[in-house]
Design an enzyme around this catalytic site. Structure first.
Site, mmCIF file in Angstrom:
data_model
loop_
_atom_site.group_PDB
_atom_site.id
_atom_site.type_symbol
_atom_site.label_atom_id
_atom_site.label_comp_id
_atom_site.label_asym_id
_atom_site.label_seq_id
_atom_site.Cartn_x
_atom_site.Cartn_y
_atom_site.Cartn_z
ATOM 1 N N LYS A 13 68.333 39.753 -32.987
ATOM 2 C CA LYS A 13 68.629 40.639 -31.511
ATOM 3 C C LYS A 13 69.395 39.406 -30.867
ATOM 4 O O LYS A 13 69.011 38.265 -30.652
ATOM 5 C CB LYS A 13 67.708 40.901 -30.730
ATOM 6 C CG LYS A 13 68.083 41.739 -29.566
ATOM 7 C CD LYS A 13 66.977 42.493 -28.777
ATOM 8 C CE LYS A 13 67.193 42.988 -27.497
ATOM 9 N NZ LYS A 13 66.278 43.548 -26.759
ATOM 10 N N SER A 41 67.530 48.002 -24.920
ATOM 11 C CA SER A 41 68.432 46.870 -25.012
ATOM 12 C C SER A 41 68.806 46.480 -26.640
ATOM 13 O O SER A 41 69.657 45.860 -26.757
ATOM 14 C CB SER A 41 68.233 45.615 -24.501
ATOM 15 O OG SER A 41 67.007 45.216 -24.760
ATOM 16 N N SER A 56 63.039 48.987 -24.377
ATOM 17 C CA SER A 56 64.104 48.550 -25.070
ATOM 18 C C SER A 56 64.030 48.300 -26.637
ATOM 19 O O SER A 56 64.953 48.502 -27.371
ATOM 20 C CB SER A 56 64.436 47.103 -24.735
ATOM 21 O OG SER A 56 65.083 46.866 -23.458
#
Length: 459
Positions: free
Chosen positions: A80, A155, A179
């Site tokens: 990520k 996210s 997220s």
């Protein structure tokens, strides 16, 4: 065996260890899939095939030398883009960090690298991971792999999209307001927000801040357990880490729904608005669990608690950066940071007191029930050209947080929560259910999720 990118992560890792496929061959399969789907979906960013091939060669040489290898050895992996990876461009989705290259790995990255992955790049995120729709001015928008006109969530939207599209076999993420869970629901994969302390993080600007956690994503519960076994476990740099070793979560994961005490609520007693189709899908999960009870804990303080702690956290972390670069932040994030400026010590103290009450209420609730089932997201994947849903069932959403209450109400309890795929809307869009267990019962939650997953697949 004939390995494909659709094989489970466990099957792929096992094939590499058995020398049935080389890490280089496995990488090429995934690079081919990335070349096929990433130009449209925009899930993986900062891709570096040459460096990935060097890593795959090193993985093959290590295996050939007889060296002991980790549980993820040879698996292609994209971190990520909010997780610092030494030597790899890490932008946090912000133009202020467009060319930023960290000089050290953060703890989560350390553990995944040590487990033997072949790093290929990063997965796209919203700016500073704020908001559950993945877009930024550095790389653009990540699209939903099921319907590219829709959001992939966020996210960890790039991670969920890449997983669902077969570009990577596993993915890491983080979760403050949903997220890990929200993009898993939107993309039809599995995402776990672990118990507070289960996956330690370092370095942090505040080691005592406890709203955001790191965690795993995968295409199935067994693979997710494999990655959790790598991520979990104590570390002396993380004082709030739980003491159970990562090996406690390793697959195989087998569970049963028999005799399970299930509480199900589509809106926690009217605490938030839920799209009618999503609500019906979540309610229909009762047929899989068998006997369920319509019940929910009282989480009436959760909204104020989350919003206060989020604004306080954002102002503390980004306030000075916003003051220096007032035009370099998206408006919704800037407003959220500025909302923290007026908070007093009494406001923060109230939020922590309320959070204590919420945690105690959940503890008592789980003395009667084993799990709580509710929606992951209050809406199905929405159009990708929107920043956030502006209404649900015709009722307006005042901010970019309103439609995420089903996820962030659970955040402030500290309990583990998993998103498991279950059903689709009339337009074929994925919908997940959120299963929550008592704090510390992550292994039990995996077992329940695995049993649910198996029951769904069995029809």
């Amino acid at each position: 065996m004939s390995v494909t990118v659709e094989a489970t992560a466990r099957e792929q890792a096992d094939a590499v260890r058995r020398r049935e496929i080389s890490a280089r061959e496995l990488l090429d399969l995934h690079l081919d899939r990335i070349a096929e789907r990433n130009p449209e979906l925009n899930a993986i960013v900062s891709l570096d095939p040459d460096r990935a091939r060097e890593g795959a060669l090193a993985a093959d040489e290590a295996l050939a030398s007889g060296a002991e290898v980790g549980p993820l050895h040879g698996l292609p992996f994209a971190f990520k883009d909010t997780h610092a990876v030494a030597g790899w461009r890490t932008t946090y989705g912000s133009p202020l960090y467009r060319d930023h290259v960290p000089d050290r790995d953060e703890l989560l990255v350390e553990r995944v690298r040590r487990a033997g992955v072949v790093v290929i790049g990063k997965t796209n995120v919203p700016e500073f991971a704020a908001g559950s729709h993945t877009f930024n001015t550095v790389f653009g928008t990540t699209l939903n792999p099921v319907d590219p006109s829709r959001s992939a969530g966020g996210s960890s939207g790039g991670a969920a999209c890449a997983l669902a599209a077969g570009m990577v076999p596993l993915a890491d993420g983080s979760d403050m307001g949903g997220s890990l869970r929200n993009p898993a629901s939107f993309c039809g994969v599995v995402g776990l927000r672990p118990s507070l302390g289960r996956v330690p993080e370092w370095p942090l600007y505040n080691q005592w801040e406890t709203t955001s956690v790191g965690g795993p994503m995968a295409r199935n519960v067994g693979d997710l357990a494999l990655l959790l076994s790598v991520l979990a476990g104590p570390d002396p740099r993380a004082p709030l880490a739980l003491g159970d070793p990562g090996s406690a979560f390793a697959p195989p994961v087998a569970g049963s729904l028999a005799g399970l005490r299930v509480a199900l609520s589509v809106d926690l007693g009217g605490a938030f608005e839920v799209d009618e189709e999503v609500a019906a899908i979540v309610a229909s999960s009762a047929s899989v669990f068998g006997t369920v009870v319509p019940a929910h804990p009282d989480l009436s303080e959760a909204d104020d608690t989350f919003r206060t702690l989020r604004a306080w956290h954002f102002q503390a972390k980004f306030g000075s950066l916003l003051a220096e670069h007032p035009d370099a932040f998206k408006q919704s994030l800037a407003d959220n940071i500025r909302a923290g400026e007026s908070l007093t010590g009494a406001d923060v103290a109230r939020a922590y007191h309320q959070r204590t009450l919420l945690a105690e209420r959940m503890r008592e609730f789980f003395e009667t029930y084993d799990v709580l089932v509710l929606p992951v997201s209050q809406v199905p994947p929405f159009p990708a050209d929107q920043e956030f849903p502006t209404s649900i069932n015709g009722k307006p959403m005042a901010s970019y947080l309103d439609w995420m209450r089903a996820a962030y109400f659970i955040t402030v309890t500290g309990c583990p929560a998993i998103s498991v795929p279950f059903g689709t809307t009339s337009e074929g869009l994925p919908v997940g259910i959120q299963i929550v267990a008592a704090h510390g019962r992550d292994r039990f939650l995996l077992e329940v999720a695995a049993a649910f997953e198996a029951a769904v697949l069995a029809g």
